[in-house]
Motif scaffolding. Structure first.
Motif, PDB file in Angstrom:
ATOM      1  N   GLU A 142       0.828  -1.203   0.000  1.00 33.57           N
ATOM      2  CA  GLU A 142       0.000   0.000   0.000  1.00 33.57           C
ATOM      3  C   GLU A 142       0.866   1.259   0.000  1.00 33.57           C
ATOM      4  N   SER A 143       1.931   1.232   0.752  1.00 31.10           N
ATOM      5  CA  SER A 143       2.847   2.367   0.796  1.00 31.10           C
ATOM      6  C   SER A 143       3.546   2.553  -0.551  1.00 31.10           C
ATOM      7  N   LEU A 144       3.922   1.446  -1.187  1.00 23.79           N
ATOM      8  CA  LEU A 144       4.536   1.506  -2.509  1.00 23.79           C
ATOM      9  C   LEU A 144       3.553   2.062  -3.528  1.00 23.79           C
ATOM     10  N   ASP A 145       2.315   1.612  -3.459  1.00 25.50           N
ATOM     11  CA  ASP A 145       1.265   2.107  -4.338  1.00 25.50           C
ATOM     12  C   ASP A 145       1.099   3.629  -4.161  1.00 25.50           C
ATOM     13  N   PHE A 146       1.057   4.077  -2.923  1.00 30.03           N
ATOM     14  CA  PHE A 146       0.926   5.509  -2.634  1.00 30.03           C
ATOM     15  C   PHE A 146       2.118   6.290  -3.191  1.00 30.03           C
ATOM     16  N   TYR A 147       3.315   5.740  -3.002  1.00 34.39           N
ATOM     17  CA  TYR A 147       4.535   6.365  -3.523  1.00 34.39           C
ATOM     18  C   TYR A 147       4.441   6.527  -5.044  1.00 34.39           C
ATOM     19  N   PHE A 148       4.033   5.486  -5.741  1.00 35.98           N
ATOM     20  CA  PHE A 148       3.914   5.565  -7.196  1.00 35.98           C
ATOM     21  C   PHE A 148       2.880   6.612  -7.616  1.00 35.98           C
ATOM     22  N   ARG A 149       1.735   6.599  -6.974  1.00 38.02           N
ATOM     23  CA  ARG A 149       0.646   7.507  -7.361  1.00 38.02           C
ATOM     24  C   ARG A 149       0.911   8.959  -6.997  1.00 38.02           C
ATOM     25  N   VAL A 150       1.403   9.189  -5.790  1.00 35.98           N
ATOM     26  CA  VAL A 150       1.532  10.558  -5.296  1.00 35.98           C
ATOM     27  C   VAL A 150       2.914  11.141  -5.571  1.00 35.98           C
ATOM     28  N   ARG A 151       3.933  10.469  -5.112  1.00 37.35           N
ATOM     29  CA  ARG A 151       5.285  11.027  -5.245  1.00 37.35           C
ATOM     30  C   ARG A 151       5.783  10.989  -6.689  1.00 37.35           C
ATOM     31  N   ARG A 152       5.504   9.872  -7.377  1.00 40.84           N
ATOM     32  CA  ARG A 152       5.964   9.728  -8.760  1.00 40.84           C
ATOM     33  C   ARG A 152       4.925  10.212  -9.770  1.00 40.84           C
ATOM     34  N   LYS A 153       3.727  10.526  -9.285  1.00 44.39           N
ATOM     35  CA  LYS A 153       2.640  11.051 -10.124  1.00 44.39           C
ATOM     36  C   LYS A 153       2.310  10.136 -11.304  1.00 44.39           C
ATOM     37  N   MET A 154       2.281   8.838 -11.021  1.00 42.82           N
ATOM     38  CA  MET A 154       1.969   7.860 -12.066  1.00 42.82           C
ATOM     39  C   MET A 154       0.469   7.706 -12.231  1.00 42.82           C
ATOM     40  N   LYS A 155       0.073   7.389 -13.436  1.00 42.89           N
ATOM     41  CA  LYS A 155      -1.324   7.078 -13.715  1.00 42.89           C
ATOM     42  C   LYS A 155      -1.620   5.660 -13.235  1.00 42.89           C
ATOM     43  N   ALA A 156      -2.893   5.378 -13.020  1.00 41.88           N
ATOM     44  CA  ALA A 156      -3.309   4.073 -12.489  1.00 41.88           C
ATOM     45  C   ALA A 156      -2.775   2.913 -13.326  1.00 41.88           C
ATOM     46  N   ARG A 157      -2.803   3.060 -14.639  1.00 43.03           N
ATOM     47  CA  ARG A 157      -2.327   1.985 -15.530  1.00 43.03           C
ATOM     48  C   ARG A 157      -0.840   1.703 -15.302  1.00 43.03           C
ATOM     49  N   THR A 158      -0.049   2.749 -15.108  1.00 48.64           N
ATOM     50  CA  THR A 158       1.387   2.579 -14.880  1.00 48.64           C
ATOM     51  C   THR A 158       1.638   1.953 -13.518  1.00 48.64           C
ATOM     52  N   VAL A 159       0.905   2.396 -12.514  1.00 45.96           N
ATOM     53  CA  VAL A 159       1.047   1.814 -11.173  1.00 45.96           C
ATOM     54  C   VAL A 159       0.736   0.321 -11.228  1.00 45.96           C
ATOM     55  N   LYS A 160      -0.332  -0.019 -11.913  1.00 46.50           N
ATOM     56  CA  LYS A 160      -0.698  -1.432 -12.020  1.00 46.50           C
ATOM     57  C   LYS A 160       0.406  -2.241 -12.686  1.00 46.50           C
ATOM     58  N   SER A 161       0.975  -1.731 -13.757  1.00 44.78           N
ATOM     59  CA  SER A 161       2.034  -2.477 -14.450  1.00 44.78           C
ATOM     60  C   SER A 161       3.272  -2.623 -13.568  1.00 44.78           C
ATOM     61  N   ARG A 162       3.594  -1.597 -12.790  1.00 45.66           N
ATOM     62  CA  ARG A 162       4.745  -1.680 -11.876  1.00 45.66           C
ATOM     63  C   ARG A 162       4.485  -2.721 -10.790  1.00 45.66           C
ATOM     64  N   LEU A 163       3.270  -2.732 -10.250  1.00 49.58           N
ATOM     65  CA  LEU A 163       2.953  -3.691  -9.192  1.00 49.58           C
ATOM     66  C   LEU A 163       2.895  -5.118  -9.728  1.00 49.58           C
ATOM     67  N   VAL A 164       2.482  -5.292 -10.969  1.00 52.15           N
ATOM     68  CA  VAL A 164       2.502  -6.623 -11.585  1.00 52.15           C
ATOM     69  C   VAL A 164       3.951  -7.104 -11.722  1.00 52.15           C
ATOM     70  N   LEU A 165       4.837  -6.235 -12.196  1.00 54.77           N
ATOM     71  CA  LEU A 165       6.256  -6.599 -12.296  1.00 54.77           C
ATOM     72  C   LEU A 165       6.829  -6.922 -10.913  1.00 54.77           C
ATOM     73  N   PHE A 166       6.495  -6.086  -9.948  1.00 55.72           N
ATOM     74  CA  PHE A 166       6.967  -6.295  -8.584  1.00 55.72           C
ATOM     75  C   PHE A 166       6.509  -7.658  -8.070  1.00 55.72           C
ATOM     76  N   ASN A 167       5.253  -7.992  -8.291  1.00 56.02           N
ATOM     77  CA  ASN A 167       4.717  -9.276  -7.876  1.00 56.02           C
ATOM     78  C   ASN A 167       5.477 -10.440  -8.520  1.00 56.02           C
ATOM     79  N   LYS A 168       5.810 -10.314  -9.796  1.00 60.40           N
ATOM     80  CA  LYS A 168       6.563 -11.364 -10.479  1.00 60.40           C
ATOM     81  C   LYS A 168       7.928 -11.565  -9.832  1.00 60.40           C
ATOM     82  N   VAL A 169       8.579 -10.474  -9.490  1.00 64.08           N
ATOM     83  CA  VAL A 169       9.900 -10.567  -8.850  1.00 64.08           C
ATOM     84  C   VAL A 169       9.780 -11.231  -7.487  1.00 64.08           C
ATOM     85  N   VAL A 170       8.778 -10.834  -6.710  1.00 60.58           N
ATOM     86  CA  VAL A 170       8.593 -11.415  -5.369  1.00 60.58           C
ATOM     87  C   VAL A 170       8.289 -12.911  -5.463  1.00 60.58           C
TER      88      VAL A 170
END
Length: 75
Positions: free
Chosen positions: A44-72
């Motif tokens: 949740e904190s990572l999601d907030f960081y992407f959306r607020v601090r990095r100003k990413m759109k929802a689609r970009t946040v989702k793709s980053r979290l999907v990649l993150f999930n694959k790595v984990v």
């Protein structure tokens, strides 16, 4: 075409890696954390960081979290 796709995918992982390093430095004042700390509040904190601090759109946040999930899941 396959080589282009592989390079683009690899580049996305590199970008995610750099963004995670920045996130850990800002949020946790650390360069690494154990897998055991990758819990829902972390995500949740990572999601907030992407959306607020990095100003990413929802689609970009989702793709980053999907990649993150694959790595984990591979870890």
């Amino acid at each position: 075409a396959s080589d282009v796709y592989k390079r683009q995918t690899y580049k996305q992982y590199e970008v995610l890696h750099d963004q995670l390093k920045d996130f850990l430095k800002i949020q946790y004042h650390a360069s690494d954390i154990p897998f055991t700390e990758l819990d829902l509040p972390f995500i949740e904190s990572l999601d907030f960081y992407f959306r607020v601090r990095r100003k990413m759109k929802a689609r970009t946040v989702k793709s980053r979290l999907v990649l993150f999930n694959k790595v984990v899941l591979l870890g």
